[in-house]
Design an enzyme around this catalytic site. Structure first.
Site, mmCIF file in Angstrom:
data_model
loop_
_atom_site.group_PDB
_atom_site.id
_atom_site.type_symbol
_atom_site.label_atom_id
_atom_site.label_comp_id
_atom_site.label_asym_id
_atom_site.label_seq_id
_atom_site.Cartn_x
_atom_site.Cartn_y
_atom_site.Cartn_z
ATOM 1 N N TYR A 1 0.819 -1.210 0.000
ATOM 2 C CA TYR A 1 0.000 0.000 0.000
ATOM 3 C C TYR A 1 0.856 1.265 0.000
ATOM 4 C CZ TYR A 1 -4.191 -2.769 0.709
ATOM 5 O OH TYR A 1 -5.230 -3.656 0.546
ATOM 6 N N LYS B 1 3.977 -14.627 4.346
ATOM 7 C CA LYS B 1 4.203 -15.485 3.181
ATOM 8 C C LYS B 1 5.720 -15.541 2.963
ATOM 9 C CE LYS B 1 2.528 -17.842 -0.342
ATOM 10 N NZ LYS B 1 1.713 -19.065 -0.230
ATOM 11 N N ASP C 1 -2.055 -18.214 3.289
ATOM 12 C CA ASP C 1 -3.074 -19.048 2.627
ATOM 13 C C ASP C 1 -3.612 -20.108 3.586
ATOM 14 O OD1 ASP C 1 -0.375 -19.577 2.295
ATOM 15 O OD2 ASP C 1 -0.603 -20.756 0.481
ATOM 16 N N ASP D 1 -5.814 -6.432 5.175
ATOM 17 C CA ASP D 1 -7.013 -5.911 4.518
ATOM 18 C C ASP D 1 -7.915 -7.081 4.116
ATOM 19 O OD1 ASP D 1 -8.739 -4.152 3.402
ATOM 20 O OD2 ASP D 1 -7.459 -3.528 1.743
#
Ligand code: NAD
Length: 335
Positions: free
Chosen positions: A124, A171, A204, A228
């Site tokens: 972002y 991740k 995930d 988010d």
């Protein structure tokens, strides 16, 4: 004591639900001197920007704002006002609680978790450009200081609020550098909080576990984009967008807003659910030290939801304004 706060009604359904949130706060008896700050596309012809400098200035001065959602054009147009405000005011921690409410139809009934989203870095940062005409590049930036302060915030929050566990979501198996830095700092920070259990989980796998067994989670901390997405997922777990509040917290400043957006297709129809923004108002009251008033708003909302007195998104028949009127009556009766 009279508090000062800024009300930013926003656009779309923002003004309707902001009015309910403001009335609910008033019904508690807490005195707030409100200043109204504008933001959104309608401001561009008036001052050349969707975020007038006075709105930022007012928020800096008051230190606290309650904000309705603001529409952001998709793919083109101006940068999200929300993202710019968070960056400009350095509101680095985005706190998004998701809690089951008895009586609200949802897939699970034991959810009580909090997503702590890093709010100023990651994807972002808005550093993106075309590479030639057939490729596009977006740069993900995570800094040591940015990771450290969000992880400190998450562990401190867990300790202050009697929470038992912090899950760091990442991740780092793929983004070894950026998410690797976040995870390293998470592991180090966890050592300073031996009273809080620590767990790390790939994003995930986190999503899968959330939709299978959300009661496994307590406080979750993660970089911006994951926060988010995961927090919307969590809002869905407990009954939808109309119920999820949030706080954007900085060192000396805080802005409280619903997780959901401006739902433009619903604007002006007296259909929007004002609960998420009103619960955000309760978070604001708690931030101001008005614990009892905050608890009364939360209790009155829980009672209404349990009684099936809801807006149409939750199966009820109340309009936004009628919901607000009933809520204020209930708040007034609670001591
Ligand atoms: P949205 O949250 O506005 O809507 C998603 C779905 O949820 C829609 O079906 C909508 O009708 C429903 N919904 C949302 N809030 C509701 C409420 N209070 N009561 C009942 N139903 C509700 O998401 P979107 O459609 O992806 O985004 C619309 C606009 O909002 C976009 O311009 C987006 O950029 C902006 N947005 C702003 C914020 C913010 O201001 N903080 C956050 C998210 C999205």
């Amino acid at each position: 004591m009279i508090h000062s706060a800024v009300l930013i009604p926003g656009d779309g359904i923002g003004p309707e639900i902001a009015q309910v949130a403001q009335q609910a706060i008033q019904a508690t008896g807490v005195q707030i001197q409100w200043q109204v700050g504008q933001a959104g596309a309608a401001q561009i012809p008036l001052c050349g920007s969707p975020l007038p400098p006075e709105t930022i200035q007012m928020t800096r001065q008051a230190g606290v704002a309650l904000k309705g959602p603001i529409t952001t054009p998709i793919g083109t147009g101006f940068r999200s006002v929300n993202v710019v405000m968070r960056k400009e005011l350095d509101l680095y921690a985005n706190l998004r609680p998701a809690r089951s409410f008895p009586g609200v139809p949802s897939r699970f009934d034991q959810v009580d978790l909090v997503v702590v989203r890093e709010n100023t870095e990651g994807l972002y940062a808005g550093v993106e450009h075309m590479v030639g005409k057939d490729a596009a590049e977006s740069i993900k930036i995570l800094t040591r200081s940015g990771c450290q302060r969000i992880l400190d915030y998450a562990f401190d929050y867990a300790r202050r609020n009697g929470r038992k566990k912090v899950t760091a979501v990442h991740k780092a198996n793929i983004m070894k550098c950026t998410d690797g830095l976040f995870l390293d700092i998470a592991r180090q920070t966890a050592q300073n909080y031996p009273d809080i259990a620590f767990e790390e989980m790939i994003v995930d796998a986190t999503c899968m576990r959330l939709v299978m067994n959300p009661a496994d989670f307590d406080v979750m901390v993660m970089p911006n984009l994951y926060g988010d997405i995961v927090s919307d997922l969590c809002a869905g777990l407990v009954g939808g967008p109309g119920l999820a509040p949030s706080a954007n917290i900085g060192k000396d400043m805080a802005i409280f807003e619903a997780v959901h957006g401006s739902a433009p297709q619903m604007a002006g129809k007296d259909l929007a659910n004002p609960v998420a923004l009103t619960l955000s108002g309760a978070m604001m009251l708690r931030h101001l030290g008005e614990m009892d008033a905050a608890a009364r708003i939360e209790r009155a909302i829980a009672d209404m939801l349990a009684a099936g007195e809801t807006t149409p998104d939750l199966g009820g028949s109340l309009g936004t304004r009628a919901f607000g009127d009933k809520l204020c009556q209930r708040i007034g009766k609670l001591v």
